[in-house]
Design an enzyme around this catalytic site. Sequence first.
Site, short mmCIF file in Angstrom:
data_model
loop_
_atom_site.label_atom_id
_atom_site.label_comp_id
_atom_site.label_asym_id
_atom_site.label_seq_id
_atom_site.Cartn_x
_atom_site.Cartn_y
_atom_site.Cartn_z
N HIS A 157 23.04 24.82 37.14
CA HIS A 157 23.98 25.52 36.27
C HIS A 157 23.38 26.74 35.58
O HIS A 157 23.93 27.84 35.59
CB HIS A 157 24.53 24.56 35.20
N HIS A 165 32.92 17.43 37.59
CA HIS A 165 32.21 18.61 37.09
C HIS A 165 30.70 18.43 37.23
O HIS A 165 30.13 17.52 36.64
CB HIS A 165 32.57 18.79 35.61
#
Length: 270
Positions: free
Chosen positions: A66, A24
């Site tokens: 992100h 991730h």
Amino acid sequence: MVPAPVRPLPPAFGPEGRPSVVGHRGASGAAPENTLAAFEAAWRAGADAIEFDLHLTADGVAVVIHDSTVDATTDGSGEVGQLTYAAVRALDAGSWFSPAFAGQPVPRLEEILRFAVSRPELGILVEYKGEWTTAQVAVTARAVDAAGVGDRTVAQSFSPGTLEALREVAPHLPRGLLVDDDRPEAVGLAAELGVLTVNPSSAAVRADRTLVERLHDDGRRVMAWTENEPTAWADLVEAGVDGIITDRPEHLRGWLADSGRRVAPGGTSA
Ligand code: G3P
Ligand code: CA
């Protein structure tokens, strides 16, 4: 009802019989998320695939970060979409994590693709953050195709509109619908969108023990995010997920190998 055939994940996502290990934002427990250092760490840890996030800069460059702002993970501030690529590129995306990573830049998509080209066994899970138009996704899909990694890439998004745009401009690219805890209609929506995978939160899988089965029966693969704890990994394996997205791919690889050793070929504990 006869279950729909389940298409496989791209082979780069690992062998059938165990969940794919997806790093991730790279191995973001070990290195600053969404940097080449984190992707390198994930690869060295034996992750089957890397996950990363895309935003567009003001001048239309797809960068790997992100948040919609640069504030949390760089030494700068402001909306990614209001900054030029040159301005984003000048930022330090490593020091917030550790001085050892000082100077790590925010990568652009093409750098991650080059990274993957030199690691031909690595799967790519690219998340489109927010809403993207067909013109915007077309540029990124061309980059994926130009790098020759379309056969080991899955493009995922929470946005049905972005997934529609991807289907329109790159129907050959496998896609994944991200869902959180508030999307009970995931099975139907996934069918409408024609996605390969539905990627729910770990909490959603653990709260609804029939979710994975229902998605499999409807022909979807399932990769759960973002889980870092062995107790929860055990629940996800029991639920039958096809992939686990984790900040700790090095630990998940070890845990899967170890739990495999403790299970005899007939499926019972040795
Ligand atoms: O890959 C799924 C996961 O990354 C979605 O959540 O917020 O970490 O992008 P987020
Ligand atoms: Ca993500």
